[in-house]
Design a protein around this motif. Sequence first.
Motif, PDB file in Angstrom:
ATOM      1  N   HIS A 212      -4.594  -0.410   2.970  1.00  0.00           N
ATOM      2  CA  HIS A 212      -4.949  -1.454   2.010  1.00  0.00           C
ATOM      3  C   HIS A 212      -4.600  -2.823   2.574  1.00  0.00           C
ATOM      4  CE1 HIS A 212      -0.754  -1.982   0.557  1.00  0.00           C
ATOM      5  NE2 HIS A 212      -0.662  -0.665   0.567  1.00  0.00           N
TER       6      HIS A 212
ATOM      7  N   ASP B  11       4.239  -2.561   4.514  1.00  0.00           N
ATOM      8  CA  ASP B  11       3.330  -2.041   3.474  1.00  0.00           C
ATOM      9  C   ASP B  11       2.150  -2.972   3.310  1.00  0.00           C
ATOM     10  OD1 ASP B  11       2.220  -0.737   1.353  1.00  0.00           O
ATOM     11  OD2 ASP B  11       3.786  -1.245  -0.072  1.00  0.00           O
ATOM     12  N   MET B  12       1.078  -2.780   4.071  1.00  0.00           N
ATOM     13  CA  MET B  12       0.951  -1.896   5.186  1.00  0.00           C
ATOM     14  C   MET B  12       0.030  -2.471   6.246  1.00  0.00           C
ATOM     15  SD  MET B  12      -1.448   1.058   3.529  1.00  0.00           S
ATOM     16  CE  MET B  12      -1.841   1.769   5.132  1.00  0.00           C
TER      17      MET B  12
ATOM     18  N   GLU C   2      -4.890  -2.154  -3.877  1.00  0.00           N
ATOM     19  CA  GLU C   2      -4.297  -0.810  -3.945  1.00  0.00           C
ATOM     20  C   GLU C   2      -3.013  -0.837  -4.751  1.00  0.00           C
ATOM     21  OE1 GLU C   2      -1.473   2.392  -2.607  1.00  0.00           O
ATOM     22  OE2 GLU C   2      -1.264   0.224  -2.510  1.00  0.00           O
ATOM     23  N   GLU C   3      -2.264  -1.946  -4.582  1.00  0.00           N
ATOM     24  CA  GLU C   3      -0.926  -2.015  -5.174  1.00  0.00           C
ATOM     25  C   GLU C   3      -0.937  -2.020  -6.700  1.00  0.00           C
ATOM     26  OE1 GLU C   3       1.763  -1.613  -3.686  1.00  0.00           O
ATOM     27  OE2 GLU C   3       1.640  -2.321  -1.623  1.00  0.00           O
TER      28      GLU C   3
ATOM     29  N   GLU D  72       0.351   4.493   4.971  1.00  0.00           N
ATOM     30  CA  GLU D  72       1.508   3.923   4.249  1.00  0.00           C
ATOM     31  C   GLU D  72       2.770   4.217   5.062  1.00  0.00           C
ATOM     32  OE1 GLU D  72       2.038   2.273   1.361  1.00  0.00           O
ATOM     33  OE2 GLU D  72      -0.043   2.169   0.682  1.00  0.00           O
TER      34      GLU D  72
HETATM   35 ZN   LIG Z   1       1.157   0.327   0.258  1.00  0.00          ZN
END
Ligand SMILES: [Zn+2]
Length: 378
Positions: free
Chosen positions: A72, A104-105, A136-137, A164
């Motif tokens: 992501h 991350d990431m 994504e988060e 990840e």
């Molecule tokens: Zn992540």
Amino acid sequence: MTLGRSADLLKALIAFPTISCTPNLALIEHVAGVLGAAGIACTIVKDEAGTCANLFASTGPAHTPGVMLSGHADVVPVEGQPWTTPPFEATLRDDRLYGRGAADMKGFVACAVVAMLDASKRTLRKPLQLALSYDEEIGCVGVRRLIDVLEMSPVRPDLCVVGEPTMMQIATGHKGKAAYRAVCCGEEGHSALAPKYRNAIHVATSWIVAMRAAQERLAQHGARDDGYDVPYSTIHVGTIHGGRALNIVPNRCTLDFEIRTLANDRADAILDDIRTRAARDDEAALPDIAEVNAYPGLDTHVASDAVRFLEAFLPADTSKRKVAFGTEGGLYSTRLSVPTLVCGPGDIDVAHKPDEYVALAQLDACDTFLARLIGGLL
Ligand SMILES: [Zn+2]
């Protein structure tokens, strides 16, 4: 000290402040430019507003299943965190690169882009692919649009590696998550006459008691998976808002809660069970509940071909485990039926915190892994 190509690209990626829900097009266009210069075409899948985008790229034969690297592009906010380095300017200190997203990431994303460039110079038998998603988060929001597009393709990857941070260990599973908002309704009135009115906060607390009883049942008698720190499905209330003044019976109270499930449990079934039991006490007092967001869990068998395939490119002492955090891997695995594993550089313990970093040795380990993986596609 000269940095490797992945670390150099990571520095560039950190400089794009791609906080979830903010535009990420500049980063996506940068990556598309880097890949395009090597002759790798990219498919860009934008959100409705056109300000956030997913990117998909493939190098190697088009009509053969290959390996897809997934990551992501978004990062979590930095406000209120006591950073000692500028979060959106990579800082090299003690063989670590500091910056928001280093672990991350964006570290994995950088390694994956470099691997795509290297793969494009080889004659591959199977393609190497890259999938980058946005937001994504906040619940794997962006990747769903990309999956809508990938679903139309007649060929699905043999394997998806979500990068990840696992310190380059293999994660075979994570729990699924469903987030809900409950609106509890009551009637406003003078607090001196409180028992005459339905108190929305009291309705909310009854619902919380019902959820806590359900948690207890899941802990005692529910499905178990000892691969997890907490080996059962969990229920948690994150926020509660209600009431306007002490002397007014509140007519509205809202709760945000989540259910995180093992592969054998379903959040909607757990929710239905809580509702049914709570309705026996007072059906009229049930809150209105709406699902805000959900993603499925990931549960790839530890003895699967996918694990064996991946292990061949990693050091012999690589461990296999399950992780507490969620990823888009559950969506790839359930919607595209692609065997999916999580493996990436950096430590999840430094993610979402001030002074997030990735060790250069982790980037090197990821580069080595991806170089060997490319060798497996020849
Ligand atoms: Zn992540």
